[in-house]
Write an enzyme that holds these catalytic residues in place. Structure first.
Site, PDB file in Angstrom:
ATOM      1  N   GLY A 178       0.799  -1.217   0.000  1.00  0.00           N
ATOM      2  CA  GLY A 178       0.000   0.000   0.000  1.00  0.00           C
ATOM      3  C   GLY A 178       0.835   1.272   0.000  1.00  0.00           C
ATOM      4  O   GLY A 178       0.511   2.236  -0.702  1.00  0.00           O
ATOM      5  N   ASP A 184      -0.979   0.892  13.723  1.00  0.00           N
ATOM      6  CA  ASP A 184      -0.339  -0.393  13.444  1.00  0.00           C
ATOM      7  C   ASP A 184      -0.057  -1.195  14.705  1.00  0.00           C
ATOM      8  O   ASP A 184       0.297  -2.375  14.628  1.00  0.00           O
ATOM      9  CB  ASP A 184       0.969  -0.179  12.665  1.00  0.00           C
ATOM     10  N   LYS A 199       6.116  -9.580   4.240  1.00  0.00           N
ATOM     11  CA  LYS A 199       5.736  -8.229   3.818  1.00  0.00           C
ATOM     12  C   LYS A 199       6.464  -7.169   4.631  1.00  0.00           C
ATOM     13  O   LYS A 199       6.858  -6.129   4.094  1.00  0.00           O
ATOM     14  CB  LYS A 199       4.223  -8.049   3.941  1.00  0.00           C
TER      15      LYS A 199
END
Length: 410
Positions: A69, A290, A388
């Site tokens: 993203g 997060d 990731k």
């Protein structure tokens, strides 16, 4: 690959070296592409950073950033400024469901040539690079700070710099401040006051050597491990007490959950200390969303009620993180209620053992739930998803004494 995870002693000790912050790395890579005098060390080894590096080096007409993203937002702005370059910027199916209209409209108001290939407001995007003539833009600031950072990163390369007017409550202020601080360290002048960000133009940027600090959101999983352990001493490198990262707030949050943090140079030492469980852990995580998954799972493991707010951006991440948390936490025990921007957890008397955790193509689901194996054995589906942001995670857990087995074996 699915993994079965447990810990034989619930006592943890070790030294872990975490690679560079993905957030800092990706910002600096865009700046380096615009101003080649910048040199970078300790880059993140995450998939997202590798994808961004590959995209910046590519001469292809079609660039696929998969699930990244940050790369989608930053590259949309970057390619819009590259005169003579035409590119179709695309990603995974989930990426094509994540909105980008606010950023695209802002860039168009500056003169950018961007078209939607499929659905209005979503990737893929067809971008024809050109010199952007505008110098002032207004952006809704309550959706994603990455839109704002994307504009800030290209601002100094524009002929007149850029004035960014923020409309609405600003989300994730520390990430905007991180971007501004990195710009200044690279010799680019700028300011952020009230609802106005101003970045001055730069004709020629002076050489700069930048060392990326290790990632604080990656550190959060070790805070969770210490909190969930019976006894723990973990050292993490390399971290700064004066960090640019908003997720450094994890140290203060986990102090309430029995984790002591001591800085020694660029090493942080974590240890388990006696603490009184709060009746309810109440946190506004609008500046560090997060951390939400990590904190929620820690509360699950400790049997602590929690009310977490400021989580509206979690709906548009790799998955709907609020719904995913509700699904998986309730498998293990307890009751979870979610709203558009909050999560409320009430624990049960005991955790269920041997539960298989779905990860929803979301690295943070795997990373956040794994420490819970200190309390009960569990399984993590699609364990490779951690690459990731944290490719070495499972090796680091083994080094801390966790038992990790491929469920296909035995």
């Amino acid at each position: 690959m699915d993994l079965r995870i447990s810990h034989p002693t619930r006592s943890v000790s070790g030294e872990i070296s975490v690679t560079g912050s993905k957030s800092e790395s990706n910002r600096l890579l865009i700046l380096q592409a615009l101003f080649p005098g910048i040199e970078i060390s300790n880059l993140s080894n995450s998939d997202d950073t590798r994808v961004l590096l590959k995209a910046l080096a590519s001469n292809e007409e079609k660039i696929d950033i998969h699930h990244a993203g940050t790369a989608m937002r930053f590259l949309t702005a970057y390619f819009a400024t590259k005169s003579g370059r035409e590119v179709v910027l695309t990603g995974s199916q989930r990426m094509q469901e994540r909105p980008v209209k606010i950023l695209v409209e802002a860039l168009k108001s500056l003169g950018a040539d961007i078209e939607y290939v499929k659905n209005e407001g979503y990737p893929p995007l067809k971008i024809k690079g050109k010199e952007l003539s505008g110098s002032t833009v207004t952006v809704a600031s309550n959706i994603s700070s990455q839109y704002i950072s994307a504009l800030m990163l290209i601002a100094a390369s524009l002929p007149s710099g850029l004035r960014i007017r923020l409309s609405g409550k600003v989300t994730s202020v520390p990430y905007i401040e991180m971007t501004l601080s990195l710009l200044k360290t690279c010799g680019i002048n700028g300011s952020f006051s009230g609802d106005l960000i101003t970045i001055d133009p730069v004709e020629k940027q002076s050489p700069a050597e930048m060392t990326v600090e290790s990632d604080w959101s990656s550190a959060s999983y070790f805070y969770s491990i210490v909190a969930l352990s019976e006894d723990a001493k973990i050292s993490l490198a390399s971290y700064k007490e004066s960090s640019l990262q908003g997720d450094k707030s994890v140290a203060g949050i986990y102090k309430q959950l029995g984790v002591k943090t001591v800085f020694n140079g660029e090493i942080i030492h974590l240890s388990k200390t006696p603490f009184k469980k709060p009746a309810t852990l109440v946190l506004d995580l609008s500046n560090s969303p997060d951390l939400a998954q990590t904190i929620a799972v820690t509360c699950l493991g400790l049997g602590i009620k929690c009310d977490l707010t400021g989580l509206h951006t979690l709906r548009i991440k790799e998955t709907d993180r609020l719904q995913a948390l509700k699904n998986e936490m309730e498998k293990l025990g307890g009751e979870v209620r979610i709203t558009a921007d909050s999560l409320h957890f009430v624990p049960s008397k005991e955790l269920k053992s041997g539960i298989k955790i779905a990860t929803y193509n979301d690295h943070r689901m795997a990373l956040a739930f794994a420490p819970l194996a200190l309390k009960v054995p569990l399984e993590i589906e699609d364990s490779e998803v951690v690459s990731k942001s944290f490719p070495g995670f499972w090796e680091d857990l083994r080094a801390l004494g966790f038992s990790i087995e491929n469920t296909a074996i035995g």
